[in-house]
Design an enzyme around this catalytic site. Structure first.
Site, PDB file in Angstrom:
ATOM      1  N   LYS A   1      38.515  31.935  31.254  1.00  0.00           N
ATOM      2  CA  LYS A   1      37.082  32.043  30.983  1.00  0.00           C
ATOM      3  C   LYS A   1      36.537  30.741  30.382  1.00  0.00           C
ATOM      4  CE  LYS A   1      37.158  37.067  30.432  1.00  0.00           C
ATOM      5  NZ  LYS A   1      36.637  38.219  29.648  1.00  0.00           N
TER       6      LYS A   1
ATOM      7  N   TYR B   1      31.623  42.267  37.555  1.00  0.00           N
ATOM      8  CA  TYR B   1      31.500  43.155  36.398  1.00  0.00           C
ATOM      9  C   TYR B   1      30.567  44.319  36.718  1.00  0.00           C
ATOM     10  CZ  TYR B   1      34.072  39.880  33.360  1.00  0.00           C
ATOM     11  OH  TYR B   1      35.034  39.093  32.771  1.00  0.00           O
TER      12      TYR B   1
ATOM     13  N   PHE C   1      25.780  44.773  26.415  1.00  0.00           N
ATOM     14  CA  PHE C   1      26.346  43.429  26.254  1.00  0.00           C
ATOM     15  C   PHE C   1      26.424  42.648  27.569  1.00  0.00           C
ATOM     16  CE2 PHE C   1      29.970  46.377  26.741  1.00  0.00           C
ATOM     17  CZ  PHE C   1      30.638  45.804  27.824  1.00  0.00           C
TER      18      PHE C   1
ATOM     19  N   ARG D   1      48.504  41.946  32.965  1.00  0.00           N
ATOM     20  CA  ARG D   1      47.661  42.735  32.046  1.00  0.00           C
ATOM     21  C   ARG D   1      48.334  42.859  30.676  1.00  0.00           C
ATOM     22  NH1 ARG D   1      42.221  44.123  32.589  1.00  0.00           N
ATOM     23  NH2 ARG D   1      42.565  46.070  31.466  1.00  0.00           N
TER      24      ARG D   1
ATOM     25  N   THR E   1      41.446  44.277  25.425  1.00  0.00           N
ATOM     26  CA  THR E   1      40.220  43.480  25.581  1.00  0.00           C
ATOM     27  C   THR E   1      39.823  42.717  24.314  1.00  0.00           C
ATOM     28  OG1 THR E   1      39.474  45.178  27.139  1.00  0.00           O
ATOM     29  CG2 THR E   1      37.805  43.641  26.325  1.00  0.00           C
TER      30      THR E   1
ATOM     31  N   ARG F   1      45.564  37.230  24.374  1.00  0.00           N
ATOM     32  CA  ARG F   1      44.370  37.494  23.569  1.00  0.00           C
ATOM     33  C   ARG F   1      44.732  37.603  22.082  1.00  0.00           C
ATOM     34  NH1 ARG F   1      41.893  41.811  27.951  1.00  0.00           N
ATOM     35  NH2 ARG F   1      40.579  40.344  29.108  1.00  0.00           N
TER      36      ARG F   1
ATOM     37  N   ASN G   1      37.495  36.237  25.230  1.00  0.00           N
ATOM     38  CA  ASN G   1      38.885  36.680  25.125  1.00  0.00           C
ATOM     39  C   ASN G   1      39.831  35.994  26.120  1.00  0.00           C
ATOM     40  OD1 ASN G   1      37.903  37.966  27.333  1.00  0.00           O
ATOM     41  ND2 ASN G   1      38.263  40.043  26.620  1.00  0.00           N
TER      42      ASN G   1
ATOM     43  N   HIS H   1      40.490  36.775  32.178  1.00  0.00           N
ATOM     44  CA  HIS H   1      40.300  38.007  32.939  1.00  0.00           C
ATOM     45  C   HIS H   1      41.581  38.251  33.715  1.00  0.00           C
ATOM     46  CE1 HIS H   1      38.801  41.015  35.737  1.00  0.00           C
ATOM     47  NE2 HIS H   1      39.467  40.333  36.660  1.00  0.00           N
TER      48      HIS H   1
ATOM     49  N   GLU I   1      39.440  41.500  44.099  1.00  0.00           N
ATOM     50  CA  GLU I   1      39.101  40.333  43.270  1.00  0.00           C
ATOM     51  C   GLU I   1      39.696  39.040  43.837  1.00  0.00           C
ATOM     52  OE1 GLU I   1      40.200  41.415  39.238  1.00  0.00           O
ATOM     53  OE2 GLU I   1      38.356  42.574  38.985  1.00  0.00           O
TER      54      GLU I   1
HETATM   55  N1  UDP Z   1      33.244  42.854  27.055  1.00  0.00           N
HETATM   56  C1  UDP Z   1      32.358  42.625  26.003  1.00  0.00           C
HETATM   57  N2  UDP Z   1      32.091  43.635  25.108  1.00  0.00           N
HETATM   58  C2  UDP Z   1      32.670  44.871  25.224  1.00  0.00           C
HETATM   59  C3  UDP Z   1      33.562  45.107  26.301  1.00  0.00           C
HETATM   60  C4  UDP Z   1      33.833  44.076  27.185  1.00  0.00           C
HETATM   61  O1  UDP Z   1      31.809  41.515  25.884  1.00  0.00           O
HETATM   62  O2  UDP Z   1      32.385  45.754  24.393  1.00  0.00           O
HETATM   63  C5  UDP Z   1      33.551  41.767  27.994  1.00  0.00           C
HETATM   64  C6  UDP Z   1      34.909  41.121  27.693  1.00  0.00           C
HETATM   65  O3  UDP Z   1      34.798  39.726  27.915  1.00  0.00           O
HETATM   66  C7  UDP Z   1      35.810  41.777  28.715  1.00  0.00           C
HETATM   67  C8  UDP Z   1      34.850  41.930  29.905  1.00  0.00           C
HETATM   68  O4  UDP Z   1      33.617  42.280  29.310  1.00  0.00           O
HETATM   69  O5  UDP Z   1      36.953  40.989  29.008  1.00  0.00           O
HETATM   70  C9  UDP Z   1      35.265  42.981  30.920  1.00  0.00           C
HETATM   71  O6  UDP Z   1      35.414  44.214  30.279  1.00  0.00           O
HETATM   72  P1  UDP Z   1      36.604  45.186  30.649  1.00  0.00           P
HETATM   73  O7  UDP Z   1      36.327  46.503  29.992  1.00  0.00           O
HETATM   74  O8  UDP Z   1      36.827  45.185  32.124  1.00  0.00           O
HETATM   75  O9  UDP Z   1      37.844  44.539  29.854  1.00  0.00           O
HETATM   76  P2  UDP Z   1      39.120  43.685  30.363  1.00  0.00           P
HETATM   77  O10 UDP Z   1      39.551  44.290  31.674  1.00  0.00           O
HETATM   78  O11 UDP Z   1      38.693  42.258  30.486  1.00  0.00           O
HETATM   79  O12 UDP Z   1      40.135  43.870  29.272  1.00  0.00           O
HETATM   80 MG    MG Z   2      38.413  44.674  33.367  1.00  0.00          MG
END
Ligand code: UDP
Ligand code: MG
Length: 154
Positions: A10, A50, A58, A86, A92, A103, A113, A116, A127
């Protein structure tokens, strides 16, 4: 099963000059880098990428942060790579992620974080297509393969 998954480094990672350090974590693990490029994301690709979050409060801030600089996209391959990556990323929120995860080691944020990572086989397929053309994924093999896996694992 040998799998490929999408990783994005990111803008927070680019801005903190951690590109090489994070890529080397995947290399050190034994994953193969099958594709690698820098790209500037825009509204359209982020709305798609997204889509599950477009209605969240957010989302505008998330989109902004994902467009702050180019990202680095990686196609990463290994046995069970989707789950392995993962697990390496961790949960997250960087404040909740355990030390030892990417992370957990590099992030203090639920948004900024570091990476992705695709969250399942269907997502990974979609993706990878979203970020890479077929000819940008390379099928060379690592000469270390026999040291990375037992013969019946790959
Ligand atoms: N995100 C955020 N606030 C939240 C949840 C997610 O800014 O409360 C952002 C964060 O950068 C995250 C991305 O949105 O990595 C995608 O969210 P997802 O739930 O898919 O989490 P990930 O798969 O990245 O763990
Ligand atoms: Mg995700």
């Amino acid at each position: 099963m040998l799998q490929k998954t999408l990783v994005l480094l990111k803008p927070c990672t680019v801005q903190r000059s951690l590109i090489g350090e994070i890529i080397s974590i995947f290399e050190r693990k034994g994953l193969r880098i099958a594709g690698l490029k820098m790209m500037q994301l825009d509204d359209a690709i982020l709305a798609e990428h997204y889509a599950h979050l477009v209605d969240r409060p957010f989302f505008p801030g998330l989109k902004q942060s994902m467009m702050a600089t180019p990202v680095v996209a990686l196609a990463v391959e290994g046995v069970d790579a989707i789950e392995v990556v993962r697990q390496m990323a961790g949960p997250t929120n960087g404040r909740k992620a355990l030390p030892g995860t990417i992370r957990g080691d590099y992030s203090m944020s639920g948004q900024q974080n570091i990476v992705h990572a695709s969250d399942g086989p269907e997502t990974a397929a979609v993706e990878l297509k979203r970020f890479f053309k077929d000819e940008e994924i390379f099928e060379y093999s690592l000469p270390t393969l026999r040291s990375l896996y037992a013969t019946d694992e790959v």
